[in-house]
Design a protein around this motif. Structure first.
Motif, PDB file in Angstrom:
ATOM      1  N   LEU A 175       0.825  -1.206   0.000  1.00  0.00           N
ATOM      2  CA  LEU A 175       0.000   0.000   0.000  1.00  0.00           C
ATOM      3  C   LEU A 175       0.861   1.258   0.000  1.00  0.00           C
ATOM      4  O   LEU A 175       0.604   2.195  -0.774  1.00  0.00           O
ATOM      5  N   GLU A 176       1.895   1.267   0.825  1.00  0.00           N
ATOM      6  CA  GLU A 176       2.789   2.436   0.883  1.00  0.00           C
ATOM      7  C   GLU A 176       3.449   2.668  -0.463  1.00  0.00           C
ATOM      8  O   GLU A 176       3.507   3.802  -0.962  1.00  0.00           O
ATOM      9  N   LYS A 177       3.939   1.594  -1.091  1.00  0.00           N
ATOM     10  CA  LYS A 177       4.618   1.725  -2.381  1.00  0.00           C
ATOM     11  C   LYS A 177       3.648   2.165  -3.480  1.00  0.00           C
ATOM     12  O   LYS A 177       3.978   3.022  -4.305  1.00  0.00           O
ATOM     13  N   ARG A 178       2.464   1.583  -3.501  1.00  0.00           N
ATOM     14  CA  ARG A 178       1.500   1.938  -4.544  1.00  0.00           C
ATOM     15  C   ARG A 178       1.016   3.382  -4.400  1.00  0.00           C
ATOM     16  O   ARG A 178       0.850   4.091  -5.401  1.00  0.00           O
ATOM     17  N   LYS A 179       0.784   3.826  -3.161  1.00  0.00           N
ATOM     18  CA  LYS A 179       0.395   5.224  -2.949  1.00  0.00           C
ATOM     19  C   LYS A 179       1.464   6.167  -3.491  1.00  0.00           C
ATOM     20  O   LYS A 179       1.156   7.168  -4.149  1.00  0.00           O
ATOM     21  N   ARG A 180       2.718   5.830  -3.235  1.00  0.00           N
ATOM     22  CA  ARG A 180       3.831   6.698  -3.639  1.00  0.00           C
ATOM     23  C   ARG A 180       4.073   6.655  -5.136  1.00  0.00           C
ATOM     24  O   ARG A 180       4.371   7.682  -5.753  1.00  0.00           O
ATOM     25  N   ILE A 181       3.939   5.480  -5.741  1.00  0.00           N
ATOM     26  CA  ILE A 181       4.328   5.300  -7.150  1.00  0.00           C
ATOM     27  C   ILE A 181       3.176   5.606  -8.122  1.00  0.00           C
ATOM     28  O   ILE A 181       3.373   6.290  -9.129  1.00  0.00           O
ATOM     29  N   ILE A 182       1.976   5.111  -7.826  1.00  0.00           N
ATOM     30  CA  ILE A 182       0.879   5.285  -8.800  1.00  0.00           C
ATOM     31  C   ILE A 182      -0.265   6.138  -8.258  1.00  0.00           C
ATOM     32  O   ILE A 182      -1.209   6.442  -8.989  1.00  0.00           O
ATOM     33  N   GLY A 183      -0.172   6.531  -6.979  1.00  0.00           N
ATOM     34  CA  GLY A 183      -1.164   7.449  -6.434  1.00  0.00           C
ATOM     35  C   GLY A 183      -2.248   6.778  -5.609  1.00  0.00           C
ATOM     36  O   GLY A 183      -2.509   5.586  -5.755  1.00  0.00           O
ATOM     37  N   GLU A 184      -2.886   7.586  -4.767  1.00  0.00           N
ATOM     38  CA  GLU A 184      -3.865   7.070  -3.807  1.00  0.00           C
ATOM     39  C   GLU A 184      -5.175   6.624  -4.454  1.00  0.00           C
ATOM     40  O   GLU A 184      -5.921   5.842  -3.862  1.00  0.00           O
ATOM     41  N   ASN A 185      -5.469   7.139  -5.654  1.00  0.00           N
ATOM     42  CA  ASN A 185      -6.761   6.834  -6.288  1.00  0.00           C
ATOM     43  C   ASN A 185      -6.667   5.804  -7.397  1.00  0.00           C
ATOM     44  O   ASN A 185      -7.677   5.513  -8.058  1.00  0.00           O
ATOM     45  N   HIS A 186      -5.475   5.259  -7.620  1.00  0.00           N
ATOM     46  CA  HIS A 186      -5.307   4.260  -8.679  1.00  0.00           C
ATOM     47  C   HIS A 186      -6.072   2.979  -8.296  1.00  0.00           C
ATOM     48  O   HIS A 186      -6.091   2.584  -7.129  1.00  0.00           O
ATOM     49  N   PRO A 187      -6.718   2.305  -9.265  1.00  0.00           N
ATOM     50  CA  PRO A 187      -7.465   1.077  -8.956  1.00  0.00           C
ATOM     51  C   PRO A 187      -6.656   0.025  -8.201  1.00  0.00           C
ATOM     52  O   PRO A 187      -7.191  -0.650  -7.314  1.00  0.00           O
ATOM     53  N   GLU A 188      -5.365  -0.115  -8.532  1.00  0.00           N
ATOM     54  CA  GLU A 188      -4.542  -1.120  -7.842  1.00  0.00           C
ATOM     55  C   GLU A 188      -4.272  -0.718  -6.391  1.00  0.00           C
ATOM     56  O   GLU A 188      -4.210  -1.570  -5.501  1.00  0.00           O
ATOM     57  N   THR A 189      -4.105   0.583  -6.159  1.00  0.00           N
ATOM     58  CA  THR A 189      -3.938   1.070  -4.779  1.00  0.00           C
ATOM     59  C   THR A 189      -5.195   0.777  -3.971  1.00  0.00           C
ATOM     60  O   THR A 189      -5.129   0.305  -2.827  1.00  0.00           O
ATOM     61  N   LEU A 190      -6.351   1.052  -4.569  1.00  0.00           N
ATOM     62  CA  LEU A 190      -7.625   0.812  -3.881  1.00  0.00           C
ATOM     63  C   LEU A 190      -7.858  -0.682  -3.650  1.00  0.00           C
ATOM     64  O   LEU A 190      -8.433  -1.077  -2.637  1.00  0.00           O
ATOM     65  N   ARG A 191      -7.383  -1.511  -4.585  1.00  0.00           N
ATOM     66  CA  ARG A 191      -7.516  -2.959  -4.414  1.00  0.00           C
ATOM     67  C   ARG A 191      -6.702  -3.431  -3.197  1.00  0.00           C
ATOM     68  O   ARG A 191      -7.170  -4.245  -2.388  1.00  0.00           O
ATOM     69  N   THR A 192      -5.494  -2.891  -3.063  1.00  0.00           N
ATOM     70  CA  THR A 192      -4.655  -3.235  -1.904  1.00  0.00           C
ATOM     71  C   THR A 192      -5.296  -2.749  -0.616  1.00  0.00           C
ATOM     72  O   THR A 192      -5.320  -3.458   0.400  1.00  0.00           O
ATOM     73  N   MET A 193      -5.822  -1.525  -0.643  1.00  0.00           N
ATOM     74  CA  MET A 193      -6.459  -0.945   0.534  1.00  0.00           C
ATOM     75  C   MET A 193      -7.672  -1.781   0.957  1.00  0.00           C
ATOM     76  O   MET A 193      -7.910  -2.015   2.148  1.00  0.00           O
ATOM     77  N   ASN A 194      -8.432  -2.253  -0.025  1.00  0.00           N
ATOM     78  CA  ASN A 194      -9.611  -3.061   0.265  1.00  0.00           C
ATOM     79  C   ASN A 194      -9.228  -4.404   0.897  1.00  0.00           C
ATOM     80  O   ASN A 194      -9.832  -4.849   1.875  1.00  0.00           O
ATOM     81  N   ALA A 195      -8.195  -5.049   0.337  1.00  0.00           N
ATOM     82  CA  ALA A 195      -7.727  -6.323   0.897  1.00  0.00           C
ATOM     83  C   ALA A 195      -7.226  -6.127   2.323  1.00  0.00           C
ATOM     84  O   ALA A 195      -7.465  -6.949   3.209  1.00  0.00           O
ATOM     85  N   LEU A 196      -6.534  -5.002   2.550  1.00  0.00           N
ATOM     86  CA  LEU A 196      -5.995  -4.715   3.877  1.00  0.00           C
ATOM     87  C   LEU A 196      -7.120  -4.509   4.892  1.00  0.00           C
ATOM     88  O   LEU A 196      -6.993  -4.896   6.062  1.00  0.00           O
ATOM     89  N   ALA A 197      -8.227  -3.922   4.453  1.00  0.00           N
ATOM     90  CA  ALA A 197      -9.378  -3.749   5.346  1.00  0.00           C
ATOM     91  C   ALA A 197      -9.887  -5.104   5.836  1.00  0.00           C
ATOM     92  O   ALA A 197     -10.176  -5.288   7.027  1.00  0.00           O
TER      93      ALA A 197
END
Length: 305
Positions: A109-131
Motif C-alpha cells: 500500500l505504501e509503495k503503490r500510494k507513492r508510485i501510482i497514487g492514492e486513487n489508482h485502482p490497484e492502490t484501492l484494491r490493496t487498501m480493500n484487501a488490507l481492510a
C-alpha cells in the motif's frame, strides 16, 4: 489458454481454471522458460486459483517463486512485483497468518500510494484487501475506516454499480457484522444482493457469496427462517454449478448447519456439519483454517481481492 483459465476462475469454475492453468504453465516453462514474464503471469494466476480452492500452501509455494523472480528480474517496485506481493498478502490471510498478511499488505500500500497514487485502482484494491485483513485481526474499527475510504473513492471514480465498488460494499457488510452492527450489515447486504442479481445474474459466484453472507447475518439477527431460506438456495445452486465438494459449497454447508442448530433442528444440523467437516478434512486437510472454522460452526465467505 492462460487467459481462458483466468476467465474460468472469474466464473467461479476454479477446478476447470486449475486444469487449464497448469497446462499453460507447463508449456510456457518448456517453450519460453521459467523466468519469462508470461510464464510468471501464468504462475501467479495459478497461485491465486489454488488459493480459491483453499490449497493455500501450494498457492504460497508458487507465489514465493514468482515474487523472488520478479524482484530479481524487474525490481522491488515494479508494478508486476507489487501485484504478486499483494496477492501473497491475501494468500497469507488464507493461511490464517494475518499478521504476516498485514505486514506485506502495508508495504504494498505504501509503495503503490507513492508510485501510482492514492486513487489508482490497484492502490484501492490493496487498501480493500488490507481492510479485510484488519477485520480478521479483530481490528474492525480500523477495517471499517479503510473500507469506507475505498467505497467513497470507488463510487466517485468507478460508479455505484461497478463490480469493484460492489466488492468493497460487500466486504463492508461483513465488517459491520463483525462490529456488531448487524442491522446496518443487513441493510447494506440487501442492496448489494439486489444490484448483483440484476447486473451479473442470480447464479454468479459473487451473487451467491453475498446471499450466503446475508444468510449468516440474518441468523445473527434471529431471523433464522429467512437465513435458512437464503442458505438453502445458495447450497442448491453451488452444488449444481460448482459440485458437492467445491470449497465454496462446503462453506455454505457449514453455515447452514449452524442455522439449523439455531432453529432447534439439531439432528439436521449435526448431519450437515459432520458431512462438511469430513469433506474438508479430506479435501483441504485437518489443519486448514477453514476446517477449524467448521469446528467453530461458521466460516467467512470472502472473495479473492
Amino acid at each position: 489458454m492462460s487467459d481462458l483459465a483466468w476467465i474460468y476462475q472469474c466464473l467461479g469454475q476454479s477446478t476447470r481454471a486449475e486444469e487449464l492453468g497448469a497446462i499453460a504453465l507447463e508449456k510456457r516453462k518448456r517453450i519460453i522458460g521459467e523466468d519469462h514474464p508470461d510464464t510468471l503471469l501464468t504462475m501467479n494466476n495459478l497461485a491465486m486459483i489454488y488459493q480459491s480452492l483453499y490449497q493455500s500452501i501450494r498457492a504460497k509455494e508458487l507465489g514465493d517463486v514468482v515474487l523472488e523472480k520478479r524482484q530479481r528480474v524487474l525490481g522491488e517496485e515494479h508494478p508486476d512485483t507489487l501485484t504478486v506481493m499483494n496477492d501473497l498478502a491475501w494468500i497469507y490471510h488464507g493461511l490464517g497468518q494475518s499478521m504476516k498478511a498485514e505486514e506485506l499488505g502495508a508495504i504494498v500500500l505504501e509503495k503503490r500510494k507513492r508510485i501510482i497514487g492514492e486513487n489508482h485502482p490497484e492502490t484501492l484494491r490493496t487498501m480493500n484487501a488490507l481492510a479485510i485483513i484488519y477485520q480478521s485481526l479483530d481490528q474492525c474499527t480500523r477495517a471499517k475506516e479503510l473500507g469506507t475510504v475505498v467505497l467513497e473513492k470507488r463510487k466517485r471514480i468507478l460508479g455505484e454499480e461497478h463490480p469493484d465498488t460492489l466488492t468493497t460494499m460487500s466486504d463492508l457488510v461483513w465488517i459491520y457484522h463483525c462490529l456488531g452492527q448487524s442491522m446496518k450489515a443487513e441493510e447494506l447486504g440487501a442492496i448489494v444482493l439486489e444490484k448483483r442479481e440484476r447486473i451479473i445474474g442470480e447464479d454468479h459466484p459473487e451473487t451467491l457469496r453475498t446471499m450466503n453472507t446475508l444468510a449468516v447475518i440474518c441468523q445473527s439477527l434471529d431471523q433464522c427462517t429467512r437465513a435458512k431460506e437464503l442458505g438453502t438456495v445458495v447450497l442448491e445452486k453451488r452444488k449444481r454449478i460448482l459440485g458437492e465438494e467445491h470449497p465454496d459449497t462446503l462453506t455454505v454447508m457449514s453455515d447452514l448447519a449452524w442455522i439449523y442448530h439455531r432453529l432447534g433442528q439439531s439432528t439436521r444440523a449435526e448431519e450437515l456439519g459432520a458431512l462438511a467437516l469430513e469433506k474438508r478434512k479430506r479435501i483441504i486437510g485437518e489443519n486448514h483454517p477453514e476446517t477449524f472454522a467448521n469446528h467453530e460452526h461458521s466460516s467467512i465467505d470472502i472473495p479473492i481481492h
